[in-house]
Design a protein around this motif. Structure first.
Motif, short mmCIF file in Angstrom:
data_model
loop_
_atom_site.label_atom_id
_atom_site.label_comp_id
_atom_site.label_asym_id
_atom_site.label_seq_id
_atom_site.Cartn_x
_atom_site.Cartn_y
_atom_site.Cartn_z
N HIS A 96 19.03 23.03 -3.70
CA HIS A 96 20.36 23.60 -3.92
C HIS A 96 21.42 23.10 -2.94
O HIS A 96 22.61 23.38 -3.12
CB HIS A 96 20.28 25.14 -3.93
CG HIS A 96 21.18 25.77 -4.94
ND1 HIS A 96 21.01 27.04 -5.42
CD2 HIS A 96 22.30 25.30 -5.57
CE1 HIS A 96 21.96 27.31 -6.29
NE2 HIS A 96 22.76 26.28 -6.39
N TRP A 117 27.02 31.75 -9.21
CA TRP A 117 25.85 31.23 -8.50
C TRP A 117 24.65 32.06 -8.95
O TRP A 117 24.54 33.22 -8.59
CB TRP A 117 26.08 31.38 -6.99
CG TRP A 117 25.15 30.60 -6.11
CD1 TRP A 117 23.91 30.97 -5.71
CD2 TRP A 117 25.43 29.34 -5.48
NE1 TRP A 117 23.39 30.00 -4.88
CE2 TRP A 117 24.30 29.00 -4.72
CE3 TRP A 117 26.53 28.47 -5.49
CZ2 TRP A 117 24.23 27.82 -3.96
CZ3 TRP A 117 26.46 27.31 -4.75
CH2 TRP A 117 25.32 27.00 -4.00
N ASP A 123 21.74 32.07 -0.52
CA ASP A 123 22.24 30.75 -0.09
C ASP A 123 23.52 30.89 0.71
O ASP A 123 24.41 30.05 0.64
CB ASP A 123 22.43 29.81 -1.29
CG ASP A 123 21.12 29.48 -1.99
OD1 ASP A 123 20.05 29.91 -1.51
OD2 ASP A 123 21.16 28.79 -3.03
#
Ligand SMILES: [Mn+2]
Length: 296
Positions: A96, A117, A123
């Motif tokens: 990612h 997302w 993340d």
């Protein structure tokens, strides 16, 4: 929806601790992506794969920073070039960390974009908050201006994504620190709990509204670990009890229906951990659904 699709692979696995996700683009293509895009009526162009240099760590807080940044710089320029040609870029990861390059490019081109997302994880770590130093846990934070800023330093002036326009969907394994950082930044988090309570249709309605408000459109970054591991076993960091396959398709179909999609990342398919390319095939079919393939 644009008629031209540019498929851009990036063979990158240096942002994750488990190797093998660099073969993701091959697995998704092997499922027949290019032919199926053409069957849907698109002008689909395969731009090939961006390769990464070998692993090389100088700073353990940002493992493999340089090869990641170099490959992401190539990706950034390729995505900008595709957008200039009026194409809709589909980025095949890779881990990612590649979203740092792809979403920076979309934001640079359009000025103000929203981001959905879809991920089991946040993340949203920085080099300081990350417990592992793995850079695939940092791209959303970097893109929103919460560091590490070096990760998105493709131009003199960074184009940060306004967190008012960011929706995280499917989260269920978010570090304690990361949770605070997401809340302080004002990211709209629709966790798996919200999907259970509200249903995917309502969650996506809200996520699309968040990402569309005052923007040119939406960049969707889909991490296949958002899906429950029984259905998507080929991922490096599986987390139990995720999105069902139907919830994932419904999300994709609702994004397609909105007509707001500007670019799509499909990341974290790991063929080494997969079962007869089950996850690669699913990722391929999801891309088609995001681009408007409907069941009826
Ligand atoms: Mn992710």
């Amino acid at each position: 929806m644009r008629e031209n699709i540019h498929v851009i692979g990036i063979q990158m696995d240096l942002g994750a601790s488990k190797r093998g996700v660099n073969m993701g683009p091959l697995a998704i293509r092997y499922a027949g992506l290019m032919d199926k895009l053409k069957e849907l009526g698109f002008e689909a162009l395969d731009k090939g794969d961006i390769l990464s240099d070998v692993a090389h760590t100088e700073n353990p807080k940002m493992k493999n920073f340089k090869p990641i940044f170099d490959a992401n710089t190539s990706l950034y320029h390729q995505v900008v070039a595709s957008l200039k040609e009026n194409a809709l870029p589909v980025i095949l990861g890779g881990d990612h960390c590649v979203a740092a390059g792809s979403i920076s490019a979309t934001a640079q081109h359009y000025g103000k974009v929203g981001v959905i997302w879809m991920d089991a994880h946040g993340d949203f770590n920085s080099d300081i908050s990350s417990p592992s130093g793995n850079m695939h846990g940092m791209p959303l934070s970097a893109l929103c201006g919460y560091g590490p800023d070096e990760m998105i330093a493709f131009t003199q002036e960074r184009t940060h994504i306004d967190t008012n326009n960011v929706a995280l969907v499917g989260g269920r394994d978010i570090d304690e620190d990361e949770r605070k950082r997401l809340a302080e930044a004002g990211v709209h988090v629709f966790s798996i709990h919200d999907v259970d309570r509200l249903g995917m249709a309502e969650v996506m309605k809200r996520a699309i509204a968040v990402a569309s408000e005052g923007t040119a459109g939406i960049h969707v970054s889909f991490d296949v670990d958002a899906i429950t591991p029984q259905e998507a076993p080929g991922v490096g960091t599986p987390v139990h009890s995720g999105l069902t396959v139907r919830e994932s398709f419904l999300a994709a179909e609702l994004v397609a229906e909105s007509g707001k999609l500007l670019a799509l990342d499909m990341v974290e398919v790991n063929p080494i951990l997969d079962e007869r390319n089950k996850t690669g095939i699913l990722a391929c079919e999801l891309i088609l659904a995001f681009l408007g393939k409907s069941v009826y």
